[in-house]
Design a protein around this motif. Structure first.
Motif, PDB file in Angstrom:
ATOM      1  N   MET A 282      41.783  26.205 -10.643  1.00  0.00           N
ATOM      2  CA  MET A 282      42.236  27.596  -9.925  1.00  0.00           C
ATOM      3  C   MET A 282      41.262  28.445 -10.350  1.00  0.00           C
ATOM      4  N   PRO A 283      40.894  29.292  -9.381  1.00  0.00           N
ATOM      5  CA  PRO A 283      39.757  30.556  -9.573  1.00  0.00           C
ATOM      6  C   PRO A 283      40.405  31.558 -10.258  1.00  0.00           C
ATOM      7  N   TYR A 284      39.849  32.250 -11.168  1.00  0.00           N
ATOM      8  CA  TYR A 284      40.188  33.566 -11.936  1.00  0.00           C
ATOM      9  C   TYR A 284      39.607  34.766 -11.402  1.00  0.00           C
ATOM     10  N   SER A 285      40.477  35.209 -10.245  1.00  0.00           N
ATOM     11  CA  SER A 285      40.044  36.438  -9.757  1.00  0.00           C
ATOM     12  C   SER A 285      40.190  37.612 -10.471  1.00  0.00           C
ATOM     13  N   SER A 286      39.424  38.649 -10.483  1.00  0.00           N
ATOM     14  CA  SER A 286      39.454  39.884 -11.237  1.00  0.00           C
ATOM     15  C   SER A 286      38.815  41.129 -10.418  1.00  0.00           C
ATOM     16  N   ASP A 287      39.382  42.339 -10.747  1.00  0.00           N
ATOM     17  CA  ASP A 287      38.902  43.475 -10.330  1.00  0.00           C
ATOM     18  C   ASP A 287      37.996  44.065 -11.367  1.00  0.00           C
ATOM     19  N   SER A 288      37.527  43.334 -12.283  1.00  0.00           N
ATOM     20  CA  SER A 288      36.639  44.115 -13.344  1.00  0.00           C
ATOM     21  C   SER A 288      35.615  42.979 -13.979  1.00  0.00           C
ATOM     22  N   ILE A 289      34.553  43.683 -14.053  1.00  0.00           N
ATOM     23  CA  ILE A 289      33.062  42.789 -14.625  1.00  0.00           C
ATOM     24  C   ILE A 289      32.736  43.493 -15.781  1.00  0.00           C
ATOM     25  N   VAL A 290      32.530  42.604 -16.746  1.00  0.00           N
ATOM     26  CA  VAL A 290      31.745  43.370 -17.986  1.00  0.00           C
ATOM     27  C   VAL A 290      30.139  42.937 -17.936  1.00  0.00           C
ATOM     28  N   ILE A 291      29.522  43.826 -18.044  1.00  0.00           N
ATOM     29  CA  ILE A 291      28.194  43.666 -18.123  1.00  0.00           C
ATOM     30  C   ILE A 291      27.285  43.446 -19.435  1.00  0.00           C
ATOM     31  N   ILE A 292      26.779  42.448 -20.001  1.00  0.00           N
ATOM     32  CA  ILE A 292      26.266  42.494 -21.066  1.00  0.00           C
ATOM     33  C   ILE A 292      24.731  42.135 -21.033  1.00  0.00           C
ATOM     34  N   PRO A 293      24.039  43.034 -21.741  1.00  0.00           N
ATOM     35  CA  PRO A 293      22.500  42.943 -21.515  1.00  0.00           C
ATOM     36  C   PRO A 293      22.278  42.193 -22.986  1.00  0.00           C
ATOM     37  N   THR A 294      21.251  41.165 -23.007  1.00  0.00           N
ATOM     38  CA  THR A 294      21.021  40.412 -24.116  1.00  0.00           C
ATOM     39  C   THR A 294      19.487  40.253 -24.193  1.00  0.00           C
ATOM     40  N   TYR A 295      19.376  39.940 -25.540  1.00  0.00           N
ATOM     41  CA  TYR A 295      17.919  39.802 -25.922  1.00  0.00           C
ATOM     42  C   TYR A 295      17.884  39.056 -27.413  1.00  0.00           C
ATOM     43  N   ASN A 296      17.899  37.646 -27.538  1.00  0.00           N
ATOM     44  CA  ASN A 296      18.021  37.231 -28.763  1.00  0.00           C
ATOM     45  C   ASN A 296      19.416  37.297 -29.455  1.00  0.00           C
ATOM     46  N   GLU A 297      20.454  36.891 -28.713  1.00  0.00           N
ATOM     47  CA  GLU A 297      21.747  36.997 -28.884  1.00  0.00           C
ATOM     48  C   GLU A 297      22.433  35.704 -29.406  1.00  0.00           C
ATOM     49  N   ARG A 298      21.790  34.640 -29.576  1.00  0.00           N
ATOM     50  CA  ARG A 298      22.243  33.366 -29.703  1.00  0.00           C
ATOM     51  C   ARG A 298      23.608  33.280 -30.586  1.00  0.00           C
ATOM     52  N   GLU A 299      23.396  33.980 -31.767  1.00  0.00           N
ATOM     53  CA  GLU A 299      24.644  34.054 -32.795  1.00  0.00           C
ATOM     54  C   GLU A 299      25.771  34.632 -32.291  1.00  0.00           C
TER      55      GLU A 299
END
Length: 250
Positions: free
Chosen positions: A1-18
């Motif tokens: 079942m697809p999870y539709s949403s009206d909202s998107i959270v943008i997360i910029p990353t550089y070396n965040e494996r932890e």
């Protein structure tokens, strides 16, 4: 079942494996359904590989990844994310850090300020009700706090936390702001976006949050970032006098 949403959270990353898997699971564990877009600037520590694994194994319909070739700057990462979101049907577009300095549990409060209360921009504010910062060195607290005071003094812009990076935009704000004219890449970017929204006439609300210094990984803060913000504010004030901003949408 697809999870539709009206909202998107943008997360910029550089070396965040932890932090990467933990932050993704924290957002997806909320009662309200949010999608996530990770913008990774070529992290050598394998951050993007973690996102790809989670996309393939569990979250193909609500976790997305844009990979870029190197460290191109926070502002350009968010603008790339904004453009990606505007090409799709998201109505509420969020900025959030990967390191848990922004509490995912505050996302619904920012959403409510825009979706329920009618504001165009909701800012997760550290300074609207005192100084709500945990585990920062006192020098950094003072630098951040007085940077926001300085911005307010120079620009006349009545937001307490002008450098905040935890925000929700209604879609029409990002459709109206001329993203190709946003100049700054670091914390100046956060100030410029808020100030531009303010000059156009959008309604802005500060929502009190507690900012907690990262527990894992390495801070990306630098003196150059603050320098850009400090001197960029003067240019923003000049723009406020001379630039023609887009009109408010109907």
């Amino acid at each position: 079942m697809p999870y539709s949403s009206d909202s998107i959270v943008i997360i910029p990353t550089y070396n965040e494996r932890e932090n990467m898997e933990k932050i993704i699971r924290a957002v997806f564990g909320l009662e309200k359904c949010f999608h996530i877009l990770v913008i990774d600037d070529g992290s050598p520590d394998g951050t993007a590989d973690i996102v790809k694994r989670l996309m393939a194994d569990e979250f193909a319909d609500r976790l997305f990844l844009v990979e870029r070739s190197g460290k191109l700057g926070l502002g350009t990462a968010y603008i790339a994310g904004f453009r990606w979101a505007l090409e799709r049907d998201y109505q509420y577009i969020f900025e959030m850090d990967a390191d848990f300095s922004h509490d995912p549990n505050d996302l619904p409060r920012l959403y409510s300020a825009c979706a329920d209360e009618g504001y165009d921009v909701a800012i997760g504010s550290r300074y609207i009700s005192g100084v709500n910062v945990v585990n920062w060195p006192i020098g950094r607290v003072l630098m951040s706090y007085f940077a926001s005071k300085y911005v307010r003094f120079i620009t006349g812009f009545h937001v307490h936390d002008t450098t905040a990076g935890f925000k929700c935009y209604r879609r029409r704000v990002l459709e109206t702001i001329e993203l190709d004219k946003i100049r700054f890449k670091g914390y100046g970017f956060q100030i410029e976006m808020k100030y531009t929204a303010y000059k156009i006439g959008f309604k802005i609300k500060e929502v009190p949050v507690v900012f907690v210094n990262r527990r894992e990984g390495t801070s990306k803060m630098s003196g150059g970032i603050f320098g850009e913000a400090f001197f960029g504010v003067m240019r923003l004030r000049w723009d406020g006098w001379t630039r023609k901003y887009p009109p408010m949408p109907d």
